[in-house]
Write an enzyme that holds these catalytic residues in place. Structure first.
Site, PDB file in Angstrom:
ATOM      1  N   GLU A 104       0.870  -1.182   0.000  1.00 45.28           N
ATOM      2  CA  GLU A 104       0.000   0.000   0.000  1.00 45.28           C
ATOM      3  C   GLU A 104       0.906   1.231   0.000  1.00 45.28           C
ATOM      4  OE1 GLU A 104      -2.696  -0.525   3.294  1.00 45.28           O
ATOM      5  OE2 GLU A 104      -3.317  -2.510   2.570  1.00 45.28           O
ATOM      6  N   GLU A 299      -7.450   5.451   4.756  1.00 38.85           N
ATOM      7  CA  GLU A 299      -7.388   4.650   3.535  1.00 38.85           C
ATOM      8  C   GLU A 299      -7.461   5.626   2.364  1.00 38.85           C
ATOM      9  OE1 GLU A 299      -7.006   1.407   3.397  1.00 38.85           O
ATOM     10  OE2 GLU A 299      -7.465   0.718   5.433  1.00 38.85           O
TER      11      GLU A 299
END
Length: 461
Positions: A104, A299
């Protein structure tokens, strides 16, 4: 539970070396510091000295020592502030941590750009200058460099670099307050836990990818925290909702709440972590319970590892949110606790009535306390072992201070016996502290009034 071990990084692919831990496309961010001659990652000096070319005495690199001792590589942290090498009384500590899951990558890139933005705008941009004057900002671009390097074929949804080199998910590796998390504590986790002991962190965010939402504690829960209502709330739920709104509302994509077509919708771009999905051993719950640090999880992208050409888009969408969120470290009230002779009292419990933490929040070694609170009237309860609680009222004004929480020092009407105040909190061992609480209470029910008050504070700011 066995102790932390470090295995060699898995996978292959192009690298700039283990010590650097950067690889295209993210390595390009290091070159963005061309305006600062000599700036590169990691710092040219192993002792973490300031890069004079980029602003004398403004920034300071260091590595988390415990991770180096185990793994012989660095988890780099850059500190930005007027006094970057040490804590100063009254200056709150803030942190961003990115790339906890190695695949990520957007958060890692954003922090590199944020470093550049802060150091190149100091003295030029009033807001940035005030922020640096009043805050000590810690930035860790990668908590999982081994995982990042293990990504051979980047993918939007899953790559083998999510875990560390021992194949552990670091966001399931912390002690849990709700159920036993009997896993092998990893070097990265152990290093961060030690780091949290060395600083008085007040506010934090953990940068992830794979969705587009600001998620706030708790991630795990019991009926006493509201799980019967499909959520798990903290005593500071109003503050956490406000913090999540602060970030999401300034990101034009996140605030829509439905931009990741394969994911669930998030009203206004925020969610309670447990409401989304429960997880055990998460870092944000650990920060809040055991480190006295309010942390949310951000996120930042539907795609975990986007193409290089997409990166400017993410910086432009998140820049305002990243800066505004740092400013929230100045919410509420701060001060020192003194005895009658003016001696600062460490390890004194300082809590707000009706929002006590299961692991009580205490003053640091300078007698300082920081309480993140929304505008309103509160009763602060100060407790010193062997003495009756001391109560004092504080009113947080609607209009926030100029890059400072309301300052309220507390003078206790007795002479403190510093030697008698314990140096540690025996009630806060790393065990499931919530496991013995009674079942659900009315206080954990979601309230419309609370939600409306939070939204009001977001839009009038």
């Amino acid at each position: 539970m066995s102790g932390p071990e470090c295995l060699p990084a898995a996978g292959g692919g192009a690298r700039l070396g283990r010590e650097n831990g950067l690889r295209p496309p993210l390595a390009g961010a290091a070159a963005a510091f061309g305006s600062c001659a000599g700036f590169r990652l990691p710092p040219p000096e192993g002792d973490g000295r300031v890069f004079e070319e980029c602003g004398p005495k403004l920034q300071f690199y260091h590595s988390l020592t415990q991770y180096w001792e185990i793994c012989e590589r660095n988890l780099w942290v850059l500190v930005v502030g007027r006094f970057p090498k040490e804590h100063r009384i009254g200056i709150p500590e803030f942190k961003y941590v990115a790339n906890m899951h190695g695949d990520e990558t957007v958060g890692r890139e954003l922090l590199l750009h944020l470093i550049e933005h802060l150091v190149t705008n100091d003295g030029k941009d009033v807001e940035i200058t005030n922020l640096i004057n009043s805050t000590r900002i810690h930035l860790m671009p990668s908590m999982n460099p081994d995982g990042f390097e293990a990504v051979v074929k980047p993918d939007c949804f899953y790559s083998n670099g999510r875990e560390n080199s021992n194949y552990y998910d670091l966001n399931r590796n912390f002690p849990d307050a709700f159920e036993l998390n009997n896993v092998s504590r990893q070097p990265e986790t152990a290093a961060v836990m030690e780091w949290l002991k060395t600083e008085t962190f007040v506010l934090s965010a953990n940068l992830h990818g794979g969705a587009l939402v600001a998620s706030y504690p708790f991630d795990n829960g019991v009926p006493a925290t509201g799980t019967l209502y499909s959520r798990s709330v903290t005593p500071d739920d109003d503050v956490f909702q406000y913090l999540a709104h602060t970030y999401a509302s300034r990101n034009p994509t996140m605030k829509k709440g439905d931009q990741c077509k394969t994911k669930m919708n998030f009203p206004n771009g925020i969610t309670n972590g447990y409401s989304w999905y429960p997880l055990k051993g998460g870092m944000q719950d650990y920060n809040y319970i055991w480190a006295q640090c309010f942390e949310i999880t951000l996120e930042l992208s539907c795609c975990k590892y986007p193409h290089e050409e997409k990166l400017p888009f993410f910086w432009n969408k998140n820049k305002a949110s990243l800066i505004e969120y740092i400013k929230q470290v100045h919410l509420g009230v701060k001060g020192q606790v003194f005895d009658q002779n003016g001696n600062p009292l460490p390890n004194v419990i300082v809590e707000v009535q009706n929002r006590k933490h299961i692991c009580p929040y205490r003053t640091n070694k300078f007698g300082e306390y920081y309480l993140l609170l929304l505008p309103g009237s509160y009763i602060i309860n100060v407790t010193v072992p062997g003495h009756d609680p001391y109560l004092t009222k504080v009113v947080i004004p609607e209009k926030s201070q100029n890059f400072s929480a309301l300052k309220k020092d507390i003078l206790l009407p007795f002479r403190g016996q510093l030697d008698s105040i314990p140096v540690s909190n025996p009630s806060c061992s790393k065990i499931p502290l919530y496991s013995d609480l009674p079942s659900h209470s009315e206080a954990t029910k979601p309230g419309l009034f609370l939600f409306l008050v939070t939204v009001f504070h977001v839009f009038v700011k």
